[in-house]
Design a protein around this motif. Structure first.
Motif, PDB file in Angstrom:
ATOM      1  N   HIS A  71       3.152   4.365   0.697  1.00 20.37           N
ATOM      2  CA  HIS A  71       4.059   4.756   1.786  1.00 20.37           C
ATOM      3  C   HIS A  71       4.522   3.563   2.626  1.00 20.37           C
ATOM      4  CE1 HIS A  71       2.579   8.662   0.660  1.00 20.37           C
ATOM      5  NE2 HIS A  71       1.348   8.301   0.996  1.00 20.37           N
ATOM      6  N   VAL A  72       4.322   2.364   2.101  1.00 13.58           N
ATOM      7  CA  VAL A  72       4.742   1.161   2.817  1.00 13.58           C
ATOM      8  C   VAL A  72       5.790   0.433   1.979  1.00 13.58           C
ATOM      9  CG1 VAL A  72       3.974  -1.146   3.531  1.00 13.58           C
ATOM     10  CG2 VAL A  72       2.622   0.855   4.169  1.00 13.58           C
TER      11      VAL A  72
ATOM     12  N   GLY B  99       1.291  -2.376  -4.579  1.00  9.97           N
ATOM     13  CA  GLY B  99       1.443  -0.930  -4.473  1.00  9.97           C
ATOM     14  C   GLY B  99       2.293  -0.370  -5.606  1.00  9.97           C
TER      15      GLY B  99
ATOM     16  N   ALA C 163       1.533   6.700   5.746  1.00 11.17           N
ATOM     17  CA  ALA C 163       1.020   5.316   5.759  1.00 11.17           C
ATOM     18  C   ALA C 163       0.030   5.124   6.907  1.00 11.17           C
ATOM     19  CB  ALA C 163       2.176   4.330   5.912  1.00 11.17           C
ATOM     20  N   ASN C 164      -1.002   4.372   6.654  1.00 10.96           N
ATOM     21  CA  ASN C 164      -1.987   4.038   7.690  1.00 10.96           C
ATOM     22  C   ASN C 164      -2.836   2.895   7.156  1.00 10.96           C
ATOM     23  OD1 ASN C 164      -4.835   5.047   6.616  1.00 10.96           O
ATOM     24  ND2 ASN C 164      -3.256   6.484   5.947  1.00 10.96           N
TER      25      ASN C 164
ATOM     26  N   ARG D 241       0.853  -1.192   0.000  1.00  9.91           N
ATOM     27  CA  ARG D 241       0.000   0.000   0.000  1.00  9.91           C
ATOM     28  C   ARG D 241       0.886   1.238   0.000  1.00  9.91           C
ATOM     29  NH1 ARG D 241      -4.178  -0.815   3.066  1.00  9.91           N
ATOM     30  NH2 ARG D 241      -4.431   1.259   3.939  1.00  9.91           N
TER      31      ARG D 241
ATOM     32  N   GLU E 152      -2.295   7.053  11.010  1.00  4.47           N
ATOM     33  CA  GLU E 152      -1.322   7.537  10.027  1.00  4.47           C
ATOM     34  C   GLU E 152       0.023   7.867  10.688  1.00  4.47           C
ATOM     35  OE1 GLU E 152      -2.800  10.320   7.165  1.00  4.47           O
ATOM     36  OE2 GLU E 152      -0.864  11.341   7.096  1.00  4.47           O
TER      37      GLU E 152
ATOM     38  N   TRP F  59       6.484   1.581   7.537  1.00  2.45           N
ATOM     39  CA  TRP F  59       5.396   2.533   7.329  1.00  2.45           C
ATOM     40  C   TRP F  59       6.018   3.915   7.404  1.00  2.45           C
ATOM     41  CZ3 TRP F  59       0.069   0.613   8.015  1.00  2.45           C
ATOM     42  CH2 TRP F  59       0.026  -0.779   8.257  1.00  2.45           C
ATOM     43  N   ARG F  60       5.979   4.592   6.253  1.00  4.23           N
ATOM     44  CA  ARG F  60       6.567   5.925   6.211  1.00  4.23           C
ATOM     45  C   ARG F  60       5.472   6.977   6.319  1.00  4.23           C
ATOM     46  NH1 ARG F  60      11.288   5.988   1.736  1.00  4.23           N
ATOM     47  NH2 ARG F  60      12.850   5.106   3.104  1.00  4.23           N
TER      48      ARG F  60
ATOM     49  N   GLU G 217      10.003   6.582  10.202  1.00  3.36           N
ATOM     50  CA  GLU G 217       9.748   5.291   9.561  1.00  3.36           C
ATOM     51  C   GLU G 217       9.469   4.254  10.654  1.00  3.36           C
ATOM     52  OE1 GLU G 217      12.707   4.333   6.652  1.00  3.36           O
ATOM     53  OE2 GLU G 217      11.715   2.479   6.055  1.00  3.36           O
TER      54      GLU G 217
END
Ligand SMILES: O=C(O)CCC(=O)C(=O)O
Ligand SMILES: [Fe+2]
Length: 444
Positions: free
Chosen positions: A35-36, A292, A91-92, A33, A159, A87-88, A164
């Motif tokens: 930002h992951v 993603g 990301a959520n 997904r 989020e 998770w940057r 990171e």
């Protein structure tokens, strides 16, 4: 409804957490997904980094045992998925259960190992259960959260607003057809069969020698190690004789080198898109795949390896061609405007070596050396030709200090990574026959 869940603080040592972070920062690709980023075991094997699965083996076993004990299903479970996930910012994941897709129904239990810490390494990213206690889990380095993957444990992750957030995600199944070990074993057998140095050629005494040398090296990571390479000159491997020792600049490459120099995956797996991607929150649950991924053409974004290197102060001397679908070309790096003479086999090789020293904390020593060279040289130059001072600092100009003159430092930097990898590689090749006969990956 019962909400069976278990929190195990301190389950992983800080050392193991840092080692896994090193692996993720060296090998991670675009995740499932936005930002992951993710690093699955099968991705490690597929990118000629199979040796890096070794630090996971005992941990998977321990987590599986903890899950089996808690849920009362001893010897019934298989690992279905193992992956490092980061998770940057941005990301959520919304409310979901981990088995909420047809292709995820086999997931019976989940374990999330937190490798770094809320508000220290990242902001945001709290974990919440929709019902029951604990309602909130604060990610803390070394803690493992275990829960059933069904509707009893609907959860979300807020989020991430900065930094990171890095986890090791594990899913377990009762269904043997989804056993990750079987797939990994097939993959490993294929990969190891393709390795140019035959295992049989590494005599027992040589392996012993390697261990002794490596033991010395790992305890003194920042000192010159004359003769620390694995010299197989006396035992050439068939079909590989001409390549036995290849000298690139100051560092000698050995046959073992080719066993574990990583092979990058296709470019789009490293391309992080920054353009908007429509996503229905709460429906897209981790499958460890690369769904993603987006196409390179219509996107703004960055190449993960380049960005990771840049965050530690390294640039590629020649710009990486991201239109090239397989970035498997030699790469040279520049650090603080100084060109490093060594030619890495490819961008992933460069990243692994750099991240290795970041993990080991051996960079400050090297950088201190490089800093010293720079200052000394600049002082001389400054006295002689003050007006050209800026030019001497600029890339490709004047006499910017050539790090190859600091052979010991550079050689140690490359060989200590090689030695680390060769130990893991030997362990892997020693374990593989037993794994094959049992049909599962286990530690000693
Ligand atoms: O990272 C976490 O805390 C949980 C992640 C999650 O819910 C998932 O990947 O399904
Ligand atoms: Fe989840």
């Amino acid at each position: 409804m019962d909400h069976k869940r278990l929190l195990l603080p301190g389950f992983l040592s800080p050392e193991l957490c840092k080692e896994l972070i090193f692996i993720h920062k060296s090998c991670g690709v675009v995740g499932y997904r936005p930002h992951v980023l993710s690093t699955t075991l099968s991705h490690l094997v597929a990118t000629n980094s199979a040796a890096l699965i070794m630090p996971f083996i005992a941990l998977r076993e321990r987590v599986k045992e903890a899950v089996e004990e808690f849920f009362g299903c001893e010897f019934e479970l298989f690992v279905e998925f193992t992956g490092l996930i980061s998770w940057r910012r941005g990301a959520n994941i919304g409310w979901h259960s981990d088995d909420n897709r047809d292709y995820l129904r086999q997931r019976h239990f989940s374990a999330v190992c937190y490798l770094n810490t809320y508000e220290q390494d990242f902001h945001g990213g709290l974990f919440h259960f929709q019902d029951g206690e604990p309602a909130t889990v604060v990610p803390t380095m070394g803690t493992v959260l275990i829960y059933s993957a069904n509707k009893e444990n609907v959860h979300c992750v807020n989020e991430v607003t900065d930094g990171e957030r890095i986890t090791l995600a594990l899913w377990f199944t009762r269904n043997s057809t989804h056993d990750e070990d079987k797939k990994l074993l097939d993959q490993l057998v294929n990969v190891m069969a393709r390795i140019p140095v035959e295992r049989g050629k590494l005599s027992v005494s040589l392996q012993e020698e390697l261990r002794v040398q490596n033991a010395g090296i790992s305890s003194q990571p920042s000192q010159g190690q004359e003769g620390s390479e694995v010299n197989l000159e006396d035992q050439p491997s068939p079909g590989n004789q001409n390549e036995n020792l290849v000298t690139t600049n100051t560092v000698t490459k050995t046959p073992l080198h080719s066993c574990f120099v990583p092979l990058p995956a296709s470019t789009n797996m490293y391309w992080v898109s920054e353009s908007k991607v429509e996503l229905k929150l709460g429906q897209d649950v981790g499958d460890g795949g690369a769904s993603g991924n987006t196409s390179l053409e219509d996107d703004q974004g960055y190449y993960i390896c380049v960005e990771r290197l840049a965050s530690l102060g390294f640039q590629c001397i020649e710009q990486l061609d991201v239109s090239d679908s397989t970035p498997d070309k030699p790469v040279k790096l520049r650090y603080q405007q100084q060109d490093i003479a060594y030619e890495f086999s490819n961008i992933l090789h460069a990243l692994q070596v750099v991240q290795f020293h970041e993990w080991r904390g051996s960079f400050p020593a090297y950088l201190q050396n490089m800093q010293d060279i720079k200052c000394d040289e600049l002082n001389i130059v400054k006295r002689q030709r003050t007006s050209e001072y800026t030019n001497t600092c600029a890339p490709h100009h004047g006499r910017s200090p050539n790090l190859s003159s600091h052979k010991g430092t550079l050689e140690t930097m490359i060989t200590s990574w090689e030695n680390h990898m060769s130990i893991l590689w030997l362990e892997l090749s020693q374990m593989l026959p037993a794994w094959r006969s049992i049909g599962a990956l286990f530690s000693r």
